[in-house]
Scaffold this motif. Structure first.
Motif, PDB file in Angstrom:
ATOM      1  N   ARG A 155       0.818  -1.221   0.000  1.00 25.28           N
ATOM      2  CA  ARG A 155       0.000   0.000   0.000  1.00 25.28           C
ATOM      3  C   ARG A 155       0.845   1.260   0.000  1.00 25.28           C
ATOM      4  O   ARG A 155       0.365   2.329  -0.346  1.00 25.28           O
ATOM      5  CB  ARG A 155      -0.947  -0.002   1.205  1.00 25.28           C
ATOM      6  CG  ARG A 155      -2.121  -0.956   1.035  1.00 25.28           C
ATOM      7  CD  ARG A 155      -3.166  -0.822   2.128  1.00 25.28           C
ATOM      8  NE  ARG A 155      -3.458   0.521   2.561  1.00 25.28           N
ATOM      9  CZ  ARG A 155      -4.205   1.404   1.876  1.00 25.28           C
ATOM     10  NH1 ARG A 155      -4.723   1.054   0.702  1.00 25.28           N
ATOM     11  NH2 ARG A 155      -4.423   2.610   2.350  1.00 25.28           N
ATOM     12  N   PHE A 182      -5.744  -1.639  -2.740  1.00 31.24           N
ATOM     13  CA  PHE A 182      -6.451  -0.371  -2.584  1.00 31.24           C
ATOM     14  C   PHE A 182      -7.428  -0.460  -1.425  1.00 31.24           C
ATOM     15  O   PHE A 182      -7.969  -1.529  -1.117  1.00 31.24           O
ATOM     16  CB  PHE A 182      -7.227  -0.039  -3.865  1.00 31.24           C
ATOM     17  CG  PHE A 182      -6.344   0.284  -5.050  1.00 31.24           C
ATOM     18  CD1 PHE A 182      -5.873   1.567  -5.240  1.00 31.24           C
ATOM     19  CD2 PHE A 182      -5.998  -0.704  -5.961  1.00 31.24           C
ATOM     20  CE1 PHE A 182      -5.065   1.876  -6.331  1.00 31.24           C
ATOM     21  CE2 PHE A 182      -5.194  -0.417  -7.050  1.00 31.24           C
ATOM     22  CZ  PHE A 182      -4.721   0.881  -7.244  1.00 31.24           C
ATOM     23  N   THR A 187      -7.935   4.142  -3.166  1.00 32.68           N
ATOM     24  CA  THR A 187      -6.622   4.776  -3.101  1.00 32.68           C
ATOM     25  C   THR A 187      -5.661   3.886  -2.323  1.00 32.68           C
ATOM     26  O   THR A 187      -6.081   2.997  -1.572  1.00 32.68           O
ATOM     27  CB  THR A 187      -6.692   6.154  -2.412  1.00 32.68           C
ATOM     28  OG1 THR A 187      -7.133   5.983  -1.059  1.00 32.68           O
ATOM     29  CG2 THR A 187      -7.648   7.092  -3.127  1.00 32.68           C
ATOM     30  N   ASP A 190      -0.782   6.710   0.219  1.00 26.47           N
ATOM     31  CA  ASP A 190      -0.465   8.126   0.016  1.00 26.47           C
ATOM     32  C   ASP A 190      -1.570   8.886  -0.707  1.00 26.47           C
ATOM     33  O   ASP A 190      -1.397  10.053  -1.074  1.00 26.47           O
ATOM     34  CB  ASP A 190       0.854   8.276  -0.745  1.00 26.47           C
ATOM     35  CG  ASP A 190       0.792   7.732  -2.178  1.00 26.47           C
ATOM     36  OD1 ASP A 190      -0.288   7.253  -2.589  1.00 26.47           O
ATOM     37  OD2 ASP A 190       1.828   7.778  -2.865  1.00 26.47           O
ATOM     38  N   GLY A 191      -2.715   8.236  -0.929  1.00 28.60           N
ATOM     39  CA  GLY A 191      -3.838   8.886  -1.584  1.00 28.60           C
ATOM     40  C   GLY A 191      -3.851   8.739  -3.091  1.00 28.60           C
ATOM     41  O   GLY A 191      -4.776   9.217  -3.751  1.00 28.60           O
ATOM     42  N   SER A 192      -2.842   8.069  -3.664  1.00 32.33           N
ATOM     43  CA  SER A 192      -2.789   7.907  -5.119  1.00 32.33           C
ATOM     44  C   SER A 192      -3.943   7.039  -5.596  1.00 32.33           C
ATOM     45  O   SER A 192      -4.311   6.046  -4.957  1.00 32.33           O
ATOM     46  CB  SER A 192      -1.466   7.261  -5.539  1.00 32.33           C
ATOM     47  OG  SER A 192      -0.379   8.104  -5.222  1.00 32.33           O
ATOM     48  N   GLN A 193      -4.504   7.404  -6.730  1.00 31.33           N
ATOM     49  CA  GLN A 193      -5.603   6.660  -7.325  1.00 31.33           C
ATOM     50  C   GLN A 193      -5.086   5.684  -8.377  1.00 31.33           C
ATOM     51  O   GLN A 193      -3.910   5.724  -8.741  1.00 31.33           O
ATOM     52  CB  GLN A 193      -6.621   7.642  -7.903  1.00 31.33           C
ATOM     53  CG  GLN A 193      -7.227   8.525  -6.823  1.00 31.33           C
ATOM     54  CD  GLN A 193      -8.418   9.319  -7.309  1.00 31.33           C
ATOM     55  OE1 GLN A 193      -8.822   9.227  -8.466  1.00 31.33           O
ATOM     56  NE2 GLN A 193      -8.986  10.115  -6.425  1.00 31.33           N
ATOM     57  N   VAL A 197      -1.236   5.155  -9.739  1.00 29.49           N
ATOM     58  CA  VAL A 197      -0.494   3.976  -9.276  1.00 29.49           C
ATOM     59  C   VAL A 197       0.054   3.190 -10.467  1.00 29.49           C
ATOM     60  O   VAL A 197       1.221   2.782 -10.485  1.00 29.49           O
ATOM     61  CB  VAL A 197      -1.394   3.093  -8.399  1.00 29.49           C
ATOM     62  CG1 VAL A 197      -0.732   1.741  -8.140  1.00 29.49           C
ATOM     63  CG2 VAL A 197      -1.710   3.790  -7.081  1.00 29.49           C
ATOM     64  N   MET A 223     -11.013  -1.127  -9.996  1.00 28.75           N
ATOM     65  CA  MET A 223      -9.618  -0.665 -10.034  1.00 28.75           C
ATOM     66  C   MET A 223      -8.935  -1.105 -11.328  1.00 28.75           C
ATOM     67  O   MET A 223      -8.179  -0.339 -11.941  1.00 28.75           O
ATOM     68  CB  MET A 223      -8.845  -1.212  -8.833  1.00 28.75           C
ATOM     69  CG  MET A 223      -9.352  -0.732  -7.475  1.00 28.75           C
ATOM     70  SD  MET A 223      -9.258   1.054  -7.204  1.00 28.75           S
ATOM     71  CE  MET A 223     -10.942   1.556  -7.595  1.00 28.75           C
TER      72      MET A 223
END
Length: 619
Positions: A155, A182, A187, A190-193, A197, A223
């Protein structure tokens, strides 16, 4: 002696065919008697037999890639058990056990999981130690026989980058598949979508990317649809849904049949590798392998030698509007109250008495006749043939029951094509009673597809596509798709969850099993209201006290309240008992007719006149 390997390198095979990975290791070790306080990686040395057996079970189920039992085989996780110096030995042994189980039938993916450190707050010493232990793992796994490295369930993207760099240095030339997990919001830490990613993984220089673990198949599918634009091969390995505690045990609730549907969807969304994570079993993988073969994958690695043409995306047609599919569908679309009565041919050669009964019912205002598919696992004339006779002789519109018991996937496809060709446009899709309850208990049950798989097939055909996603020559089917619901199921919550999955697979209306309790129907209607599906309530007029007792005690999914059984007990046998049964049925039906869209009558023992008595004055 060097263990056998697949003939083609992993990446070469991946270019030629969809590959199916295995499922969970940890949850199976637990199920097979390994207590949760035991370090699972240590079993590669102390109990290689149990680890090898699980690998073998997955290979037997058709998995083409099996993962080593080394997910937590880094120094950080092993230190918790006082085993910090065993990184090399456990990973080497894990790869060798997997290699022996896989032979030439499957590839071995060396599993590398996260350390548990958080890069943003970890010391530089911890980060260097993480890189060192990842490198030690990678080298040992490749030495032991791994064909690729599976860096999975990460993650934190910075920790994943460290692991990838370390693996590249320690095992140059070995393919790397990097897989992330996810959260429910889509996410990573670090909040990345998903799109970001995927781009980061591509820039990290991996050979393939993936999604694993998480909240289950639906999240994995959404995803994957957002990660597929990098040009790298994509892998999806979801959990079997979220775990639930049942009788003190942690169980995963997504069934193998559900993974069958998921596999087809995820492959059509662009995944080239599929498999399972926590809670999945060899049975889940067996269903996934069948689906992958339907869509052009599933070849054994040793045989994957033929180049495949680039896949061509085929777009289905829009389904024919509901109101245009059949007379019954038109009435339902218009909100009319409809009545269906079940009529089945008697065992034997002649359908004449059942045909006459159907005509009598239609002449007296019944909207449609439905015909069961070997009810209670009895052998009768094909219901497709009987429905064809109803159409040909009297122009009667039937509903054809289709169950998964007796036909494999090819047979089901042929059955539905034949039904469409003779003018059958209404289907009731069910899983079907097992043979052991019928006249021929030694008969083999097929169940290639359960009701959910059958609904998915029929709804796909309504869009002009066959189960493999190819266009159906001649256009599309126009089936109205009904399905069943057991209000009296032991676990109503589970029954409703299954209805939700049927609805997602294409079911448009519900036909319930017989119901005798107003309050139970109230609860059912309340709990399925969000599906906005028209409901035809099941009605079965009782004919005797003995009949009521049998249904209550011996037929699954039937609940007849004690008060109703007592009314039948007090009624004199014969005509008076039948009249009382009709009164009970009328009371139930008339009390709810404004809250449902129709009635589904099941007259017992061929007493079709009882159906008309129940319905007298209803419309």
């Amino acid at each position: 002696m060097t263990p056998a390997r697949p003939a083609a390198p992993f990446l070469e095979a991946l270019q030629r065919s969809i590959l199916v990975f295995d499922g969970a290791m940890g949850s199976l070790l637990y199920e097979r008697g390994v207590f949760v306080t035991q370090n699972f990686e240590q079993l590669n040395v102390t109990r290689p037999d149990i680890v090898k057996k699980i690998h073998g079970d997955y290979v037997d189920a058709g998995a083409q890639v099996i993962e080593t039992n080394t997910f937590g085989g880094n120094s950080f996780r092993l230190e918790r058990y006082g085993l910090v110096n065993e990184v090399r030995s456990y990973n080497l042994a894990g790869a060798r056990v997997a290699r022996e189980a896989a032979g030439s039938a499957a590839y071995v993916a060396g599993s590398i999981g996260p350390t548990g450190i958080v890069p943003g707050v970890a010391t530089q010493e911890d980060l260097r130690a993480a890189a060192s232990t990842f490198a030690e793992q990678a080298a040992a796994l490749v030495e032991g026989g791994a064909d690729l490295l599976m860096i999975e369930t990460f993650r934190h993207m910075e920790e994943l980058r460290i692991a990838i760099d370390a693996a590249r240095r320690a095992a140059p030339g070995t393919p790397i598949l990097a897989s992330v997990t996810f959260d429910a919001g889509g996410t990573v830490a670090d909040g990345s979508q998903p799109e970001g990613v995927a781009a980061m993984l591509r820039d990290f220089g991996v050979d393939a990317i993936g999604i694993n673990c998480g909240d289950g198949p639906q999240l994995a599918l959404s995803m994957a649809e957002r990660m597929r634009g990098t040009g790298l091969p994509l892998c999806a390995q979801p959990n079997a849904g979220l775990p639930r505690t049942v009788d003190g045990r942690l169980l995963y609730m997504a069934t193998p049949e559900y993974f069958d549907v998921f596999t087809r969807r995820i492959i059509q969304a662009g995944a080239q590798m599929v498999g399972g994570c926590c809670g999945t079993t060899p049975e889940h993988i067996r269903w996934m392998v069948k689906s992958a073969r339907m869509l052009g994958g599933g070849a054994t690695p040793a045989a994957a030698a033929r180049p495949k043409a680039a896949p061509v995306e085929v777009i289905g047609l829009d389904p024919i509007p509901l109101a245009e599919r059949s007379r019954l569908a038109s009435k339902i679309a218009a909100g009319q109250f409809v009545v269906s009565v079940e009529v089945n041919p008697a065992p034997g050669l002649s359908p004449d008495s059942a045909l006459a009964a159907a005509k009598m019912l239609i002449d007296n205002g019944i909207d449609v006749v439905n015909v069961a598919d070997g009810p209670r696992a009895t052998a009768r004339m094909s219901n497709l043939a009987f429905c064809a006779l109803l159409i040909q002789r009297y122009g009667i519109e039937p509903i054809l029951h289709v169950c998964g018991r007796d036909r494999n996937l090819i047979g089901q496809m042929a059955h539905l094509l034949g039904a469409s060709a003779v003018g059958i446009q209404n289907l009731v899709v069910i899983t079907g009673d097992p043979p052991k309850i019928g006249d021929y208990p030694e008969a083999t049950a097929v169940y290639d597809l359960d009701s959910i798989g059958l609904l998915n097939m029929a709804s796909t055909m309504n869009r002009g596509l066959d189960p493999a996603g190819k266009r159906i020559a001649g256009g599309q089917t126009s089936f109205l798709l009904a399905t069943g619901l057991e209000p009296g199921a032991q676990d109503l919550g589970k029954e409703i969850q299954r209805l939700e999955r049927k609805h997602a697979a294409g079911a448009e209306i519900v036909m319930t099993q017989p119901i005798f309790q107003q309050e139970l129907l109230d609860e059912v209607l309340r709990r399925i209201a969000h599906l906005n599906m028209p409901v035809l309530i099941g009605v079965l007029p009782l004919v005797s006290y003995k009949n009521a007792e049998f249904l209550h005690n011996e037929v699954p999914g039937m609940q007849i309240p004690e008060a109703i059984r007592e009314r039948m007990r007090k009624a004199p046998p014969g005509a008076e008992a039948r009249k009382e049964g009709v009164r009970i049925a009328r009371e139930m039906l008339f009390s709810v007719r404004d809250r449902v869209q129709g009635a589904y009558l099941m007259p017992p023992l061929g007493k079709y006149e009882l159906a008309l008595e129940v319905l007298d004055g209803l419309k």
